[in-house]
Write an enzyme that holds these catalytic residues in place. Structure first.
Site, mmCIF file in Angstrom:
data_model
loop_
_atom_site.group_PDB
_atom_site.id
_atom_site.type_symbol
_atom_site.label_atom_id
_atom_site.label_comp_id
_atom_site.label_asym_id
_atom_site.label_seq_id
_atom_site.Cartn_x
_atom_site.Cartn_y
_atom_site.Cartn_z
ATOM 1 N N ALA A 64 0.849 -1.192 0.000
ATOM 2 C CA ALA A 64 0.000 0.000 0.000
ATOM 3 C C ALA A 64 0.881 1.237 0.000
ATOM 4 O O ALA A 64 2.003 1.219 0.531
ATOM 5 C CB ALA A 64 -0.895 -0.017 1.230
ATOM 6 N N GLY A 109 0.756 -5.120 0.798
ATOM 7 C CA GLY A 109 -0.279 -5.346 -0.212
ATOM 8 C C GLY A 109 0.240 -6.039 -1.467
ATOM 9 O O GLY A 109 -0.528 -6.703 -2.166
HETATM 10 N N1 CO8 Z 1 4.423 3.408 -0.377
HETATM 11 C C1 CO8 Z 1 4.800 4.579 -0.951
HETATM 12 N N2 CO8 Z 1 6.011 4.780 -1.510
HETATM 13 C C2 CO8 Z 1 6.879 3.744 -1.514
HETATM 14 C C3 CO8 Z 1 6.560 2.492 -0.949
HETATM 15 C C4 CO8 Z 1 5.252 2.334 -0.376
HETATM 16 N N3 CO8 Z 1 4.826 1.168 0.146
HETATM 17 N N4 CO8 Z 1 7.625 1.672 -1.069
HETATM 18 C C5 CO8 Z 1 8.571 2.383 -1.708
HETATM 19 N N5 CO8 Z 1 8.138 3.625 -1.985
HETATM 20 C C6 CO8 Z 1 8.860 4.714 -2.656
HETATM 21 C C7 CO8 Z 1 9.904 5.338 -1.735
HETATM 22 O O1 CO8 Z 1 9.312 6.288 -0.868
HETATM 23 C C8 CO8 Z 1 10.852 5.931 -2.718
HETATM 24 O O2 CO8 Z 1 10.315 7.133 -3.221
HETATM 25 P P1 CO8 Z 1 11.199 8.512 -3.236
HETATM 26 O O3 CO8 Z 1 12.300 8.180 -4.187
HETATM 27 O O4 CO8 Z 1 10.238 9.515 -3.722
HETATM 28 O O5 CO8 Z 1 11.673 8.689 -1.840
HETATM 29 C C9 CO8 Z 1 10.854 4.934 -3.876
HETATM 30 O O6 CO8 Z 1 9.633 4.173 -3.723
HETATM 31 C C10 CO8 Z 1 12.021 3.949 -3.849
HETATM 32 O O7 CO8 Z 1 12.017 3.323 -2.574
HETATM 33 P P2 CO8 Z 1 13.324 3.276 -1.635
HETATM 34 O O8 CO8 Z 1 14.200 4.443 -1.893
HETATM 35 O O9 CO8 Z 1 12.866 3.032 -0.238
HETATM 36 O O10 CO8 Z 1 14.025 1.971 -2.245
HETATM 37 P P3 CO8 Z 1 14.999 0.973 -1.458
HETATM 38 O O11 CO8 Z 1 15.547 0.055 -2.507
HETATM 39 O O12 CO8 Z 1 15.959 1.702 -0.609
HETATM 40 O O13 CO8 Z 1 14.043 0.115 -0.480
HETATM 41 C C11 CO8 Z 1 12.099 -1.148 0.103
HETATM 42 C C12 CO8 Z 1 13.081 -0.725 -1.016
HETATM 43 C C13 CO8 Z 1 12.854 -2.031 1.110
HETATM 44 C C14 CO8 Z 1 10.987 -1.961 -0.570
HETATM 45 C C15 CO8 Z 1 11.520 0.101 0.811
HETATM 46 O O14 CO8 Z 1 11.060 1.011 -0.177
HETATM 47 C C16 CO8 Z 1 10.382 -0.182 1.735
HETATM 48 O O15 CO8 Z 1 10.591 -0.675 2.840
HETATM 49 N N6 CO8 Z 1 9.135 0.133 1.315
HETATM 50 C C17 CO8 Z 1 7.953 -0.014 2.135
HETATM 51 C C18 CO8 Z 1 7.506 -1.467 2.185
HETATM 52 C C19 CO8 Z 1 6.327 -1.612 3.112
HETATM 53 O O16 CO8 Z 1 6.395 -1.362 4.292
HETATM 54 N N7 CO8 Z 1 5.182 -2.063 2.562
HETATM 55 C C20 CO8 Z 1 3.981 -2.300 3.307
HETATM 56 C C21 CO8 Z 1 3.082 -1.108 3.232
HETATM 57 S S1 CO8 Z 1 1.633 -1.280 4.246
HETATM 58 C C22 CO8 Z 1 0.581 -2.299 3.353
HETATM 59 O O17 CO8 Z 1 0.889 -2.718 2.287
HETATM 60 C C23 CO8 Z 1 -0.795 -2.685 3.862
HETATM 61 C C24 CO8 Z 1 -1.243 -1.784 4.958
HETATM 62 C C25 CO8 Z 1 -2.600 -2.183 5.459
HETATM 63 C C26 CO8 Z 1 -3.626 -1.551 4.592
HETATM 64 C C27 CO8 Z 1 -4.857 -1.333 5.345
HETATM 65 C C28 CO8 Z 1 -5.824 -0.545 4.478
HETATM 66 C C29 CO8 Z 1 -6.359 0.639 5.138
#
Ligand code: CO8
Length: 257
Positions: A64, A109
Protein backbone atom coordinates in the site's frame (compact mmCIF):
# COMPACT_ATOMS: atom_id res chain seq x y z
CA UNK A 1 0.94 4.17 -20.41
CA UNK A 2 -1.31 4.13 -17.37
CA UNK A 3 -0.18 2.81 -14.00
CA UNK A 4 -2.24 -0.37 -14.44
CA UNK A 5 -1.39 -1.60 -17.88
CA UNK A 6 -3.43 -4.45 -19.39
CA UNK A 7 -2.06 -6.11 -22.52
CA UNK A 8 -2.23 -9.46 -24.23
CA UNK A 9 0.45 -12.05 -25.00
CA UNK A 10 -0.96 -15.01 -26.96
CA UNK A 11 -3.78 -16.48 -24.91
CA UNK A 12 -2.65 -14.75 -21.69
CA UNK A 13 -3.77 -11.35 -20.41
CA UNK A 14 -0.85 -9.50 -18.80
CA UNK A 15 -1.47 -6.93 -16.09
CA UNK A 16 1.59 -4.77 -15.36
CA UNK A 17 1.76 -2.51 -12.30
CA UNK A 18 3.58 0.37 -13.86
CA UNK A 19 4.74 2.78 -11.19
CA UNK A 20 8.41 1.79 -10.85
CA UNK A 21 9.45 5.15 -9.33
CA UNK A 22 7.45 4.15 -6.21
CA UNK A 23 8.28 0.44 -6.55
CA UNK A 24 4.72 -0.11 -7.85
CA UNK A 25 3.11 0.86 -4.52
CA UNK A 26 -0.69 0.74 -4.48
CA UNK A 27 -2.76 3.88 -3.94
CA UNK A 28 -6.50 3.40 -3.49
CA UNK A 29 -6.98 4.72 -7.05
CA UNK A 30 -4.56 2.09 -8.38
CA UNK A 31 -6.42 -0.66 -6.51
CA UNK A 32 -9.65 0.54 -8.13
CA UNK A 33 -7.91 0.46 -11.53
CA UNK A 34 -6.73 -3.10 -10.84
CA UNK A 35 -10.37 -4.03 -10.12
CA UNK A 36 -11.46 -2.46 -13.41
CA UNK A 37 -8.69 -4.37 -15.22
CA UNK A 38 -9.88 -7.66 -13.66
CA UNK A 39 -13.40 -6.90 -14.96
CA UNK A 40 -11.90 -6.32 -18.40
CA UNK A 41 -10.01 -9.63 -18.26
CA UNK A 42 -13.29 -11.42 -17.51
CA UNK A 43 -14.67 -10.07 -20.80
CA UNK A 44 -11.60 -10.68 -23.00
CA UNK A 45 -12.27 -13.17 -25.80
CA UNK A 46 -10.00 -16.19 -25.89
CA UNK A 47 -7.96 -15.29 -22.80
CA UNK A 48 -7.06 -18.41 -20.79
CA UNK A 49 -4.83 -17.06 -18.00
CA UNK A 50 -3.94 -13.78 -16.30
CA UNK A 51 -0.31 -12.96 -15.54
CA UNK A 52 0.46 -10.13 -13.09
CA UNK A 53 3.91 -8.51 -12.94
CA UNK A 54 5.54 -5.29 -11.73
CA UNK A 55 7.32 -2.86 -14.05
CA UNK A 56 11.07 -2.53 -13.57
CA UNK A 57 13.73 -4.94 -12.36
CA UNK A 58 13.40 -4.25 -8.69
CA UNK A 59 9.86 -4.68 -7.47
CA UNK A 60 6.63 -6.57 -8.02
CA UNK A 61 4.83 -4.24 -5.62
CA UNK A 62 6.04 -2.56 -2.40
CA UNK A 63 2.55 -2.64 -0.88
CA UNK A 64 0.00 0.00 0.00
CA UNK A 65 1.11 3.57 -0.63
CA UNK A 66 2.30 4.48 2.87
CA UNK A 67 2.36 8.20 2.10
CA UNK A 68 -1.32 8.07 1.12
CA UNK A 69 -2.31 5.83 4.07
CA UNK A 70 -0.93 8.28 6.63
CA UNK A 71 -3.29 11.06 5.69
CA UNK A 72 -6.54 9.14 5.59
CA UNK A 73 -9.36 9.40 8.13
CA UNK A 74 -10.25 6.15 9.95
CA UNK A 75 -13.44 5.43 7.98
CA UNK A 76 -11.46 5.73 4.76
CA UNK A 77 -8.97 3.15 6.07
CA UNK A 78 -11.77 0.68 6.69
CA UNK A 79 -13.16 1.32 3.22
CA UNK A 80 -9.61 0.97 1.88
CA UNK A 81 -9.16 -2.44 3.50
CA UNK A 82 -12.55 -3.56 2.21
CA UNK A 83 -11.71 -2.22 -1.26
CA UNK A 84 -8.35 -4.04 -1.38
CA UNK A 85 -9.89 -7.23 -0.06
CA UNK A 86 -12.79 -7.23 -2.51
CA UNK A 87 -10.61 -6.38 -5.51
CA UNK A 88 -8.08 -9.10 -4.67
CA UNK A 89 -10.89 -11.61 -3.95
CA UNK A 90 -12.17 -10.97 -7.49
CA UNK A 91 -9.26 -13.14 -8.69
CA UNK A 92 -11.05 -16.19 -7.25
CA UNK A 93 -14.12 -15.60 -9.39
CA UNK A 94 -12.38 -14.69 -12.66
CA UNK A 95 -13.08 -17.27 -15.38
CA UNK A 96 -9.32 -17.75 -15.83
CA UNK A 97 -6.57 -18.73 -13.36
CA UNK A 98 -4.05 -16.06 -12.37
CA UNK A 99 -0.27 -16.23 -11.93
CA UNK A 100 1.72 -13.64 -9.95
CA UNK A 101 5.17 -13.14 -11.48
CA UNK A 102 7.05 -11.80 -8.47
CA UNK A 103 10.03 -9.93 -9.89
CA UNK A 104 11.68 -8.39 -6.81
CA UNK A 105 9.97 -6.93 -3.74
CA UNK A 106 6.50 -8.15 -2.80
CA UNK A 107 5.78 -6.35 0.47
CA UNK A 108 2.53 -5.79 2.31
CA UNK A 109 -0.28 -5.35 -0.21
CA UNK A 110 2.13 -6.61 -2.91
CA UNK A 111 2.50 -9.95 -1.11
CA UNK A 112 -1.25 -9.97 -0.55
CA UNK A 113 -1.90 -9.48 -4.27
CA UNK A 114 0.44 -12.39 -5.02
CA UNK A 115 -1.26 -14.52 -2.33
CA UNK A 116 -4.66 -13.85 -3.93
CA UNK A 117 -3.48 -15.24 -7.29
CA UNK A 118 -4.04 -18.90 -8.17
CA UNK A 119 -0.27 -19.44 -8.58
CA UNK A 120 2.99 -17.61 -7.79
CA UNK A 121 6.33 -17.74 -9.62
CA UNK A 122 9.31 -15.85 -8.22
CA UNK A 123 12.49 -14.48 -9.76
CA UNK A 124 15.72 -15.34 -7.90
CA UNK A 125 15.83 -11.81 -6.44
CA UNK A 126 12.21 -11.93 -5.17
CA UNK A 127 11.69 -10.93 -1.53
CA UNK A 128 8.34 -11.41 0.19
CA UNK A 129 7.24 -9.82 3.42
CA UNK A 130 4.30 -8.52 5.44
CA UNK A 131 6.20 -5.69 7.19
CA UNK A 132 3.07 -3.86 8.41
CA UNK A 133 3.97 -4.63 12.04
CA UNK A 134 7.02 -2.36 11.64
CA UNK A 135 4.62 0.49 10.83
CA UNK A 136 2.41 -0.29 13.82
CA UNK A 137 -0.13 -1.84 11.44
CA UNK A 138 -1.22 -5.33 10.43
CA UNK A 139 -1.97 -6.64 6.92
CA UNK A 140 -5.28 -5.37 5.57
CA UNK A 141 -5.68 -6.87 2.11
CA UNK A 142 -6.09 -10.54 3.04
CA UNK A 143 -2.59 -11.44 4.29
CA UNK A 144 -3.65 -12.70 7.73
CA UNK A 145 -6.18 -15.01 6.08
CA UNK A 146 -4.46 -16.30 2.95
CA UNK A 147 -0.90 -16.74 4.25
CA UNK A 148 -1.83 -19.28 6.99
CA UNK A 149 -4.06 -21.15 4.53
CA UNK A 150 -1.07 -21.46 2.18
CA UNK A 151 1.86 -22.15 4.53
CA UNK A 152 0.27 -22.97 7.90
CA UNK A 153 -0.49 -20.92 11.00
CA UNK A 154 2.88 -21.17 12.79
CA UNK A 155 4.98 -19.97 9.87
CA UNK A 156 2.40 -17.32 8.91
CA UNK A 157 2.28 -15.88 12.44
CA UNK A 158 6.06 -15.75 12.56
CA UNK A 159 6.30 -13.90 9.24
CA UNK A 160 3.49 -11.47 10.17
CA UNK A 161 4.60 -10.84 13.77
CA UNK A 162 8.30 -10.36 12.99
CA UNK A 163 7.73 -8.57 9.69
CA UNK A 164 10.83 -10.36 8.39
CA UNK A 165 11.77 -10.81 4.76
CA UNK A 166 11.34 -14.15 3.00
CA UNK A 167 13.72 -14.61 0.10
CA UNK A 168 12.86 -16.62 -3.01
CA UNK A 169 14.56 -19.89 -1.99
CA UNK A 170 12.79 -19.96 1.39
CA UNK A 171 9.49 -18.94 -0.26
CA UNK A 172 9.77 -22.01 -2.49
CA UNK A 173 10.75 -24.29 0.40
CA UNK A 174 7.74 -23.31 2.52
CA UNK A 175 5.26 -23.43 -0.36
CA UNK A 176 4.72 -19.69 -0.64
CA UNK A 177 5.60 -19.87 -4.34
CA UNK A 178 5.12 -22.65 -6.88
CA UNK A 179 8.61 -22.20 -8.31
CA UNK A 180 11.65 -19.94 -8.45
CA UNK A 181 12.64 -19.09 -11.99
CA UNK A 182 16.08 -18.36 -13.45
CA UNK A 183 16.13 -15.99 -16.41
CA UNK A 184 13.16 -14.33 -18.07
CA UNK A 185 10.23 -14.42 -15.64
CA UNK A 186 7.61 -13.39 -18.21
CA UNK A 187 8.70 -16.18 -20.55
CA UNK A 188 8.59 -18.62 -17.63
CA UNK A 189 5.11 -17.34 -16.74
CA UNK A 190 3.86 -17.92 -20.29
CA UNK A 191 5.32 -21.45 -20.27
CA UNK A 192 3.83 -22.16 -16.84
CA UNK A 193 0.39 -20.99 -17.99
CA UNK A 194 0.81 -23.16 -21.10
CA UNK A 195 0.68 -26.23 -18.85
CA UNK A 196 -3.02 -25.65 -18.14
CA UNK A 197 -4.39 -23.26 -20.80
CA UNK A 198 -5.20 -26.12 -23.20
CA UNK A 199 -7.66 -27.64 -20.73
CA UNK A 200 -11.37 -26.87 -20.36
CA UNK A 201 -11.93 -23.55 -18.55
CA UNK A 202 -15.07 -24.80 -16.76
CA UNK A 203 -13.15 -27.85 -15.46
CA UNK A 204 -10.26 -25.62 -14.33
CA UNK A 205 -12.80 -23.36 -12.60
CA UNK A 206 -14.49 -26.26 -10.80
CA UNK A 207 -11.09 -27.54 -9.63
CA UNK A 208 -10.10 -24.09 -8.29
CA UNK A 209 -13.41 -23.67 -6.58
CA UNK A 210 -13.36 -27.12 -4.93
CA UNK A 211 -9.81 -26.66 -3.60
CA UNK A 212 -10.38 -23.08 -2.44
CA UNK A 213 -13.56 -24.02 -0.58
CA UNK A 214 -11.75 -26.89 1.18
CA UNK A 215 -10.04 -24.37 3.47
CA UNK A 216 -13.38 -23.15 4.85
CA UNK A 217 -15.27 -26.42 5.20
CA UNK A 218 -15.26 -29.52 7.41
CA UNK A 219 -14.17 -32.60 5.42
CA UNK A 220 -17.67 -34.09 5.05
CA UNK A 221 -19.06 -30.84 3.60
CA UNK A 222 -16.01 -30.37 1.39
CA UNK A 223 -16.50 -33.87 -0.01
CA UNK A 224 -20.12 -32.98 -0.82
CA UNK A 225 -18.93 -29.83 -2.64
CA UNK A 226 -16.44 -31.96 -4.57
CA UNK A 227 -19.18 -34.45 -5.52
CA UNK A 228 -21.42 -31.62 -6.75
CA UNK A 229 -18.67 -29.86 -8.72
CA UNK A 230 -17.29 -33.07 -10.23
CA UNK A 231 -20.86 -33.92 -11.34
CA UNK A 232 -21.18 -30.48 -12.93
CA UNK A 233 -17.87 -31.06 -14.73
CA UNK A 234 -19.09 -34.49 -15.87
CA UNK A 235 -22.14 -32.89 -17.48
CA UNK A 236 -20.10 -30.52 -19.69
CA UNK A 237 -19.54 -31.08 -23.41
CA UNK A 238 -15.83 -30.84 -22.66
CA UNK A 239 -16.00 -33.89 -20.39
CA UNK A 240 -17.83 -35.79 -23.13
CA UNK A 241 -15.14 -34.71 -25.62
CA UNK A 242 -12.27 -35.54 -23.20
CA UNK A 243 -13.52 -39.06 -22.53
CA UNK A 244 -14.38 -39.70 -26.21
CA UNK A 245 -10.90 -38.51 -27.24
CA UNK A 246 -9.37 -40.95 -24.74
CA UNK A 247 -11.25 -43.87 -26.23
CA UNK A 248 -10.51 -42.77 -29.79
CA UNK A 249 -6.81 -42.29 -28.90
CA UNK A 250 -6.69 -38.67 -30.08
CA UNK A 251 -6.14 -35.26 -28.50
CA UNK A 252 -9.32 -33.67 -27.11
CA UNK A 253 -10.60 -30.40 -28.52
CA UNK A 254 -12.14 -28.57 -25.61
CA UNK A 255 -14.66 -25.81 -26.35
CA UNK A 256 -15.08 -24.46 -22.81
CA UNK A 257 -18.62 -25.65 -22.50
N1 CO8 B 1 4.42 3.41 -0.38
C1 CO8 B 1 4.80 4.58 -0.95
N2 CO8 B 1 6.01 4.78 -1.51
C2 CO8 B 1 6.88 3.74 -1.51
C3 CO8 B 1 6.56 2.49 -0.95
C4 CO8 B 1 5.25 2.33 -0.38
N3 CO8 B 1 4.83 1.17 0.15
N4 CO8 B 1 7.62 1.67 -1.07
C5 CO8 B 1 8.57 2.38 -1.71
N5 CO8 B 1 8.14 3.63 -1.99
C6 CO8 B 1 8.86 4.71 -2.66
C7 CO8 B 1 9.90 5.34 -1.73
O1 CO8 B 1 9.31 6.29 -0.87
C8 CO8 B 1 10.85 5.93 -2.72
O2 CO8 B 1 10.32 7.13 -3.22
P1 CO8 B 1 11.20 8.51 -3.24
O3 CO8 B 1 12.30 8.18 -4.19
O4 CO8 B 1 10.24 9.52 -3.72
O5 CO8 B 1 11.67 8.69 -1.84
C9 CO8 B 1 10.85 4.93 -3.88
O6 CO8 B 1 9.63 4.17 -3.72
C10 CO8 B 1 12.02 3.95 -3.85
O7 CO8 B 1 12.02 3.32 -2.57
P2 CO8 B 1 13.32 3.28 -1.63
O8 CO8 B 1 14.20 4.44 -1.89
O9 CO8 B 1 12.87 3.03 -0.24
O10 CO8 B 1 14.02 1.97 -2.25
P3 CO8 B 1 15.00 0.97 -1.46
O11 CO8 B 1 15.55 0.05 -2.51
O12 CO8 B 1 15.96 1.70 -0.61
O13 CO8 B 1 14.04 0.11 -0.48
C11 CO8 B 1 12.10 -1.15 0.10
C12 CO8 B 1 13.08 -0.73 -1.02
C13 CO8 B 1 12.85 -2.03 1.11
C14 CO8 B 1 10.99 -1.96 -0.57
C15 CO8 B 1 11.52 0.10 0.81
O14 CO8 B 1 11.06 1.01 -0.18
C16 CO8 B 1 10.38 -0.18 1.73
O15 CO8 B 1 10.59 -0.67 2.84
N6 CO8 B 1 9.13 0.13 1.31
C17 CO8 B 1 7.95 -0.01 2.13
C18 CO8 B 1 7.51 -1.47 2.19
C19 CO8 B 1 6.33 -1.61 3.11
O16 CO8 B 1 6.40 -1.36 4.29
N7 CO8 B 1 5.18 -2.06 2.56
C20 CO8 B 1 3.98 -2.30 3.31
C21 CO8 B 1 3.08 -1.11 3.23
S1 CO8 B 1 1.63 -1.28 4.25
C22 CO8 B 1 0.58 -2.30 3.35
O17 CO8 B 1 0.89 -2.72 2.29
C23 CO8 B 1 -0.80 -2.68 3.86
C24 CO8 B 1 -1.24 -1.78 4.96
C25 CO8 B 1 -2.60 -2.18 5.46
C26 CO8 B 1 -3.63 -1.55 4.59
C27 CO8 B 1 -4.86 -1.33 5.34
C28 CO8 B 1 -5.82 -0.54 4.48
C29 CO8 B 1 -6.36 0.64 5.14
Amino acid sequence: MSVVDLTRNGDCAVLTLNRPEALNALSFAIIRDIGAAFDEVAEMEGVRALLIIGAGEKSFCAGADIKELRNRPLMDQLRGAELGQSVFARLDTLPVPSVALVNGYAFGGGSELALACTFRLASENAVFGLPEIKLGLIPGYGGTQRLPRLIGEGRALEIIMTGRNVKADEAERIGLVNAVVEGDLMQAGLEFAGKFTRYSLPALGFARSAVQRAADLPLAEGLRVEAELSTLAYRTQDAEEGMAAFEEKRKPEFKDG
